[in-house]
Design a protein around this motif. Sequence first.
Motif, PDB file in Angstrom:
ATOM      1  N   LEU A 193     -10.931  -4.974  -3.622  1.00 11.62           N
ATOM      2  CA  LEU A 193     -12.163  -5.135  -2.843  1.00 11.62           C
ATOM      3  C   LEU A 193     -13.252  -4.107  -3.191  1.00 11.62           C
ATOM      4  CD1 LEU A 193     -13.114  -7.202  -0.804  1.00 11.62           C
ATOM      5  CD2 LEU A 193     -12.573  -5.560   1.014  1.00 11.62           C
ATOM      6  N   PHE A 235       0.829  -1.206   0.000  1.00 15.09           N
ATOM      7  CA  PHE A 235       0.000   0.000   0.000  1.00 15.09           C
ATOM      8  C   PHE A 235       0.867   1.261   0.000  1.00 15.09           C
ATOM      9  CE2 PHE A 235      -2.707   3.316   1.827  1.00 15.09           C
ATOM     10  CZ  PHE A 235      -3.762   3.239   0.937  1.00 15.09           C
ATOM     11  N   ARG A 251      -3.587 -12.264  -1.056  1.00 14.61           N
ATOM     12  CA  ARG A 251      -3.883 -11.488   0.157  1.00 14.61           C
ATOM     13  C   ARG A 251      -3.494 -10.026  -0.024  1.00 14.61           C
ATOM     14  NH1 ARG A 251      -2.352 -15.825   3.325  1.00 14.61           N
ATOM     15  NH2 ARG A 251      -0.194 -15.059   3.406  1.00 14.61           N
ATOM     16  N   THR A 252      -2.364  -9.787  -0.705  1.00 15.67           N
ATOM     17  CA  THR A 252      -1.906  -8.402  -0.918  1.00 15.67           C
ATOM     18  C   THR A 252      -2.865  -7.666  -1.846  1.00 15.67           C
ATOM     19  OG1 THR A 252       0.279  -9.397  -0.910  1.00 15.67           O
ATOM     20  CG2 THR A 252       0.141  -7.053  -1.423  1.00 15.67           C
ATOM     21  N   ALA A 299      -6.068  -8.332  -2.490  1.00 10.92           N
ATOM     22  CA  ALA A 299      -7.478  -8.283  -2.083  1.00 10.92           C
ATOM     23  C   ALA A 299      -7.952  -6.892  -1.664  1.00 10.92           C
ATOM     24  CB  ALA A 299      -7.737  -9.310  -0.981  1.00 10.92           C
ATOM     25  N   PRO A 300      -7.221  -6.189  -0.774  1.00 13.57           N
ATOM     26  CA  PRO A 300      -7.734  -4.874  -0.371  1.00 13.57           C
ATOM     27  C   PRO A 300      -7.836  -3.896  -1.538  1.00 13.57           C
ATOM     28  CG  PRO A 300      -5.813  -5.494   0.951  1.00 13.57           C
ATOM     29  CD  PRO A 300      -5.974  -6.543  -0.099  1.00 13.57           C
TER      30      PRO A 300
END
Lengths: 299, 310
Positions: free
Chosen positions: B25, A203, B18-19, B21-22
């Motif tokens: 989403l 991120f 997993r990385t 997914a956000p």
Amino acid sequence: MTVAQKEASRLAARRRPARRWGRFFNKTVPESLGPRLILIVMCALFLLPFWSMATAAFKTTQELSTFPPTFFPLGLEWSNFSTAVNYIPFGTFFINSVILTTGIALGAAISNPLIAYGFSRINWPGRDVLFGIVMATIFIPFPVLIVALFDIFAKLGWINTFLPMIVPAFFGNPFFIFLMRQFFRGLPGEISEAARIDGANEFQTFLYVILPLARPAVAVVVIFAAVAAWGEFLAPLLYLQDEAKYPLSIGLQFYRQEHAVSYNLLMAASTLIVLPVVALFIAFQRFFIEGVTVGSVKG
Amino acid sequence: MIAAPRLHLSKADRRNLRTAAPFILPWVIGFFAFTLYPIVYSLYLSFTSYSGFGNATPVGFANYQHLASDPLFFKSLWNTLYYTGLAVPIGLVVAIVLALAMNQKVREVAIYRAAIYLPSILPLFALTFIFIVLLNPRFGFVNYLLSLVGVPTINWLGDPKWTKFSVVLLAQLGAGGPALIFLAALRAVPGELYESASLDGAGALRRFRHITLPLITPVILYDLIYGTILGVQIFTPAFILVGGTSGGAAYTAGPDNSLLFYVFYLYKEAFQYSDMGIASAMAWILFLISVVLSVIIMRWSRFWVHYEVS
């Protein structure tokens, strides 16, 4: 070549024997004359509606109803604009349009880069299949959804608010996801590698390394989202019932609901609505042109 | 996750999933909430009688049966297919012609390109209002210009023979967008192809027919499908041209209902007659129509789309 020179050579050409005319023509008339004329005619056709609007906005009611129509207004009736603005709650409609446009553009700016990043810079199983589904949603006509969406938003108590238009913008748009994804794919992988070695998580890499590089692409998304939101018609027509909530697209109808339609006022108001888009286009022309052609990289 | 087609995922795959997914989403949530669920929900509603208030009562196929015997439903379907059948091919030709013009070697071509593209980003509702003035038989520019070349006055918006064509004309103002996409495709054609064809004595027309056209067929395919999808959902111009809902429920959509497009009728069923069940049935039929038309165009394109081997 000046006009006088052209004229002189044209006259000279006339005096020559006919069979030499063709050769002479090729020499003096630039090859680009034909295409240029065609382009000018095309532009005239495409700008005719604009000219029609702008001139009608400055005409008196009397002048507007004369035949043949005047291509240049006899006088500039500036008062049309003030009358038009006071004829309907133009200010309220304008503010509503600005709120809607800002909200939708903001949602587009936040959601699409994020989603596109997940579809381009991280390699996960099933990614391209899911991206295929993203692209397929482009081909679902929006009106197919309106009845159900209306019912869903009604149950949420969102009718007569801006939420049904603004909230979906925060969940991405297939065109903009595609556009951002194309941009991200063009950035070399080493950039992300370097960030990772410096200890950034995914991120952070997105937010501090990739996103700043993608500013031109985000600008394209914001501009297109804003222009679309400014012209949005069906959604506000469905979801907004209170006059005080109307944006300009719906509010403009009011010029016609009185029995006599004041076309000059309608055109004055239209001019005021169209001008911000024209200004945006002139300021960011490059972004518009680039934004459209991104989609053509791979058909 | 829904996006895992394989059962055995490596550790790296799992970590990447997993990385990612956000990031994706928001789209997944939006897809379920604003696309998939409404489609499924309207399928359910299409088998019910529902006014938008209270409960939906199941009625089986009654809504579909009602539509099958509703002449206005078929009228709206015909109007829409007529419009789409006219607007899509015309739009395609206009976009290609514009792109060819924009591709000319003229110094100030950027100015022409901008002028032709500009109308395509202007709000459609505003352009529609402009057309009401522009096409006015009494004081509009169009009839006046046509009268100069001897064309008799056309009642564009009052004669049911011309109303749909008027909307087709209006849609051409948006041709600048597709034209830019075609322009990019034209520029991607390798120049050597034209040069060697010229050496072989091929004229401009033959070069276009045998080099340009085959190489832009993928864009033509996209334009046909997307144009068709846009065509079947035509609504805004018709709604504005007939004066919105000001005439109440009884008014006709344009002279002889000639502007009663499919989505217009759907809108009336849902929001004027409060018949959400019938409107949902119409929505599903529209969904099927757009899928069928897209598939037909895709199948047909196998005969003419040229994909580069590279």
